[in-house]
Design a protein around this motif. Structure first.
Motif, PDB file in Angstrom:
ATOM      1  N   HIS A 138       0.854  -1.180   0.000  1.00 48.73           N
ATOM      2  CA  HIS A 138       0.000   0.000   0.000  1.00 48.73           C
ATOM      3  C   HIS A 138       0.899   1.242   0.000  1.00 48.73           C
ATOM      4  O   HIS A 138       1.882   1.307   0.734  1.00 48.73           O
ATOM      5  CB  HIS A 138      -0.892  -0.018   1.248  1.00 48.73           C
ATOM      6  N   GLU A 140      -9.965  -2.228   6.311  1.00 52.04           N
ATOM      7  CA  GLU A 140     -10.485  -1.493   5.164  1.00 52.04           C
ATOM      8  C   GLU A 140      -9.984  -2.103   3.840  1.00 52.04           C
ATOM      9  O   GLU A 140     -10.743  -2.267   2.887  1.00 52.04           O
ATOM     10  CB  GLU A 140     -10.022  -0.027   5.267  1.00 52.04           C
ATOM     11  N   LEU A 141      -8.704  -2.473   3.818  1.00 46.10           N
ATOM     12  CA  LEU A 141      -8.136  -3.081   2.609  1.00 46.10           C
ATOM     13  C   LEU A 141      -8.815  -4.419   2.304  1.00 46.10           C
ATOM     14  O   LEU A 141      -9.091  -4.754   1.148  1.00 46.10           O
ATOM     15  CB  LEU A 141      -6.629  -3.289   2.769  1.00 46.10           C
ATOM     16  N   ARG A 197     -11.882  -5.262   3.160  1.00 43.99           N
ATOM     17  CA  ARG A 197     -13.254  -4.998   2.714  1.00 43.99           C
ATOM     18  C   ARG A 197     -13.280  -4.637   1.226  1.00 43.99           C
ATOM     19  O   ARG A 197     -14.107  -5.135   0.464  1.00 43.99           O
ATOM     20  CB  ARG A 197     -13.855  -3.873   3.564  1.00 43.99           C
ATOM     21  N   HIS A 198     -12.360  -3.774   0.846  1.00 41.40           N
ATOM     22  CA  HIS A 198     -12.246  -3.358  -0.564  1.00 41.40           C
ATOM     23  C   HIS A 198     -12.141  -4.572  -1.495  1.00 41.40           C
ATOM     24  O   HIS A 198     -12.858  -4.674  -2.494  1.00 41.40           O
ATOM     25  CB  HIS A 198     -11.007  -2.453  -0.708  1.00 41.40           C
ATOM     26  N   ASN A 208     -11.973 -12.729  -0.433  1.00 37.60           N
ATOM     27  CA  ASN A 208     -11.344 -12.290  -1.687  1.00 37.60           C
ATOM     28  C   ASN A 208     -10.918 -13.418  -2.623  1.00 37.60           C
ATOM     29  O   ASN A 208     -10.468 -13.150  -3.723  1.00 37.60           O
ATOM     30  CB  ASN A 208     -10.114 -11.426  -1.374  1.00 37.60           C
ATOM     31  N   TRP A 222      -6.149  -5.831  -1.939  1.00 44.13           N
ATOM     32  CA  TRP A 222      -6.193  -4.409  -1.593  1.00 44.13           C
ATOM     33  C   TRP A 222      -5.866  -3.562  -2.827  1.00 44.13           C
ATOM     34  O   TRP A 222      -6.281  -2.421  -2.935  1.00 44.13           O
ATOM     35  CB  TRP A 222      -5.177  -4.128  -0.485  1.00 44.13           C
ATOM     36  N   THR A 274      -8.283  -2.934  -8.812  1.00 45.88           N
ATOM     37  CA  THR A 274      -9.091  -1.732  -9.056  1.00 45.88           C
ATOM     38  C   THR A 274     -10.458  -2.098  -9.626  1.00 45.88           C
ATOM     39  O   THR A 274     -10.646  -3.164 -10.227  1.00 45.88           O
ATOM     40  CB  THR A 274      -8.386  -0.802 -10.076  1.00 45.88           C
ATOM     41  N   GLU A 275     -11.376  -1.209  -9.416  1.00 39.63           N
ATOM     42  CA  GLU A 275     -12.734  -1.309  -9.962  1.00 39.63           C
ATOM     43  C   GLU A 275     -12.657  -1.548 -11.477  1.00 39.63           C
ATOM     44  O   GLU A 275     -13.396  -2.369 -12.027  1.00 39.63           O
ATOM     45  CB  GLU A 275     -13.451   0.019  -9.656  1.00 39.63           C
TER      46      GLU A 275
END
Lengths: 344, 344, 344, 344
Positions: free
Chosen positions: B13, B258-259, B261-262, B288, B327, B330-331
């Motif tokens: 990150h 948070e990572l 969850r993403h 994931n 993490w 990307t979308e």
């Protein structure tokens, strides 16, 4: 109490005791380099029809398994075995203690098949991910198996072929080999074992000796420095001649096979008696170990007079048990059991 | 090529890279005894609501598993694991290399249940023959599992109860804990892990760090001399502060969860896309990692643009594969995959 | 506090940090099979003038030593080392943990000589009793040694010759190789190491990297399956590219040797300052580690401002200590020490 | 050829052979849980004046050393030994094979002193760097030593005191204990060994048995699960009664000590003969092993008729050799040697 729980409840065949007494005050070199060991070696090589095989004597089965397997494998390799294999179940992690995984394949009648081994290796060696998994380096089979069943020569040869295909070492645990050699229908001789496998042993502990396993190595790579490995594993017997002397007796006039045959005949009678009563054989053994699933009530009655080996409860009212004969079991002991079984 | 084959295809990150650059010329003590490690430790203990827990940082997962397991077990003990457990399948025998057997129980959805462990121990400890078998000494569970599924708090508590009954150490492999903490329906917090297990780790390598696993020990017996064990296993990082610095960043504002969850949100989209096409999910993962059984023809087409993890052929025309987000996914990357899946 | 206690008190050379930041969001394959590792490998092979050598990157020195030694030796073999060797003293038994004895020979200036190794092997292999003793299988030398001294090319070649005589593998621990390559009077190049030894490593951790050791294998027998061994020992870094990236930077324009030279020049100044005060050098080091026997009173005064490494008390009023420079030590830091030493 | 090379060139004391023959057809439980083992245990406990000690019988010395040491130590611990200790020199790395370093201290007359152990521990435990070194966890002493010398009770008590100070386990290798108990000037009884050490063994192999070592454990921590460890190390003898039977004979009427005394008296005569000729004793042994430095020419002459143990050349014309008597050595054999020595 009459003991049927295992094949090592007595001392040794009387001829062995006699020979130990006779030779007792001889002075010899230690560590298995004496004349008795040398003579026993020659007798074994002759039966194996292989003059270049390398024979070393060890005290017990777990020791033999551990020493051979750890000497043969590289650190990242494992040994393929039936899930019922002695090394996978009953050696308190002695193989893992040397740093190697037992790769357990599901057994059928206590055995594994060449196709299973092939599939296991194919999956491993074709994986892009192979180095993240233990590499198969050896195949271990017990013959007779832990359940008294036998590999045929064709089955063992098929396994040997897969082993050569993937450069695996084939190791036969012969802790009860006497009972195999002396079994009806057996088609594997010592010469066959020497020809098909890379290393195997001729078990004495469970077949008339006080103790002892004769390891026969045919693979060149395993011969070199093998005695260092025996010492490192704590298996170098100071008075090594004790092992040589016992094998001299067992190999003479094929006493070894004879003792196995004796036990098998008596075991067959026990099997017949239980089957005649309508009880179930767990696996169809032709050797000295017979496994039955019996009602707990009957087991309690038999238990007053006979010891047997309890394996596990199979349901609320039944258990899997083993009755075992040996070179030392007498016709009288078996007849007594037969009539008590008939009377259940 | 867009990579979905695992969750460690990028570096770290960006905040971690930043912090490493900022602190680069600080002079610190080595081996994890610097201020950054100390601060990261305090942050972790706070989240665990356990001031007496003992935290050590290691570089990787296999190293963490090996060090913890070999530190905890006596030589004759083994570790109970799901047959799908990472230590049983994908560590090239690293556990066995320390002398211990992995006692594999059959998994359901990648998990084992308290009842299975209880049965395994009952059988062992009630056997007259126990000392001939490996003694269970520890239970290993991965959460999330190797198949992306999750234990519930109730399930883990039940396992903890069995562990106390038989004096087993409970060890949770949290290599992908971020994805568990950030999963929908998850009811296990870091404080729960600290309360229920004896030792667990918070994985960094697969969740936004360059590398790193934070081992949290609550069992007193394991704390003493644990650093000797790290060194002995080759796991003592000279510049230990690198681990402390990364965990300072990950623990700050709960970036870690948070990572996770993403990645989970994106993975759910991929799952939905495949299911919508009528494909089969191998296990019902909420994290994931998503496993599908797909036609080889479709895999070939997807493979031109996307990398995924091939597990094994399931029949002549299908294979089990894994798609993994992280993490760093990307979308845009996921949307591209979604439309290509829809077009299959 | 100015740190002279070791050569790993800072992060990494700024160019490394820069390159890590630049490449951070690249997606690559894991486990050291990415393009950065590949390029770093080629750069190393070129410097070694050996296209067939095999290069693998590991995280730390103890890990590198353990993995190489345990991969090379058969179970009954041991590794010959100076009694001052890192593997004999400062690795918490990591070598023994893999089942091998360290056969310690008495050092002279931190080194062992070809004649000592020859005598040790002659005694072993000529003994009628050899199999009761650990068989020498490898020679381990550190260069520079743990005391900063250096082997000459002639010395290393003589050792290599003995190794070939007894079929021993020669392994050079190059944890501080940068300081050797950059030393005045050094006559060993990377190409020499590749030609003389069977396996060696180019240490990064103590020479400007965040971490990392590049293992170079020239012996064919060691190359096969070496990656299995890395994984088994817990040393397979998921984001292996981190190692590749760092070695790309270190190998570029020979930055690696340059960093060593920088540290050596500063270390020589410190040495000169202590000698000028009449203090004793423990061994005559030409690299970045300098050992002195100093009065406790002086150590206390220096200790207020400088950290150094305490080795042991040599008598009631003196102790053996180490002052260490590194790629990151500045002229200013050293000058400050010099004037404080002068003022003692 | 008359054998003086070791104390295990014959079988067993005739009473043992007799008893083995007598009991041969008894049916008993296996693995040392039979009536003979139980009775032998009670006889030993009585002599040890410790009803709570725990006795297990093993086959050989290396096996006993390995099993005890590996059961007692945690993975990061090592065992302190004289550099001449059997475990350091003559067990082919069997201790290291279990993952533990032998921490060798320089011997004086084959012995180590309490002060040396204290210094070794003080240095370790006071080091800021301790976790980078193997932690001392046990002290191993052989009594009689490998050179036939003896610890006094005061010396052993002093060692015991240091062990308690640093929480080390004290282990006495009694492979030749018979010769110690039967030595002139010896002041250590079995009860003393039980009181001072945590674990020791009463060696049978070298003192009249076919094989066997009786391990006596007084430390509570070592008793639990010790039999698992025996099995794991491959040391569980199926027909365990063979060990019990032999110890029943050896313990009866203190035959064990008597056999030792017999050998010592004969060894003293040999010593006297060599000293009278002006030859040098290597260490001043009071037991059955006598070491001399003799001219090679004389050794050649003696070698035609007697076997002895060659240790090493001490210079171009002399060698260190061992002459060994045993329970089986006869007055006649010794007298013959005496006159041949006189005639040199």
């Amino acid at each position: 109490m009459i003991h049927f729980e295992c094949d090592y409840t007595q001392g040794a065949h009387p001829k062995i005791i006699e020979m130990l007494a006779e030779t007792n005050m001889e002075q010899t070199t230690g560590y298995g380099e004496d004349g008795h060991c040398e003579r026993a070696r020659q007798m074994i090589l002759e039966k194996c029809r292989n003059k270049d095989a390398y024979v070393q004597f060890l005290v017990g089965g777990t020791q033999a398994n551990t020493t051979v397997i750890a000497a043969a494998l590289r650190p990242w390799q494992g040994v393929i075995s039936a899930d019922t294999g002695h090394i996978n179940v009953h050696e308190t992690g002695a193989i893992e203690a040397t740093g190697h995984k037992v790769i357990a394949l599901s057994n059928k009648d206590g055995k594994i098949a060449a196709e299973q081994i092939d599939a296991c290796c194919r999956e491993h060696f074709s994986s892009g991910n192979a180095e993240h998994m233990v590499q198969p380096g050896m195949v271990y089979v017990s013959n007779p198996t832990e359940y008294g069943t036998l590999y045929t020569k064709a089955e063992l040869e098929a396994i040997g072929k897969v082993c050569r295909k993937y450069d695996l070492i084939l190791f036969v645990d012969g802790a009860r080999m006497a009972y195999g050699l002396g079994a009806e229908g057996n088609d594997l001789t010592l010469a066959d074992y020497a020809a098909i496998s890379d290393v195997f042993y001729i078990g004495g502990t469970k077949a008339g000796a006080l103790f002892g396993e004769a390891v026969v190595i045919t693979d060149e790579r395993l011969k070199k420095d093998f005695r260092y490995m025996i010492k490192r594993q704590g298996g170098m017997l100071a008075k090594g001649r004790l092992l040589g002397i016992q094998y001299e007796v067992l190999m003479e006039d094929d006493l070894y096979t004879e003792l196995g045959r004796h036990a098998n005949v008596l075991a067959a009678k026990i099997k017949e008696a239980f089957l005649r009563k309508g009880y179930e054989s767990y696996m169809d053994s032709v050797t000295n170990q017979q496994f039955f699933i019996l009602p707990l009530a009957d087991l309690e009655r038999l238990g007053e007079k006979y010891s047997y080996s309890f394996e596990r409860n199979t349901d609320a009212t039944h258990a899997l048990v083993r009755f075992c004969t040996s070179w030392a079991t007498t016709e009288e002991q078996v007849n007594e059991l037969l009539s008590d079984v008939a009377a259940l």
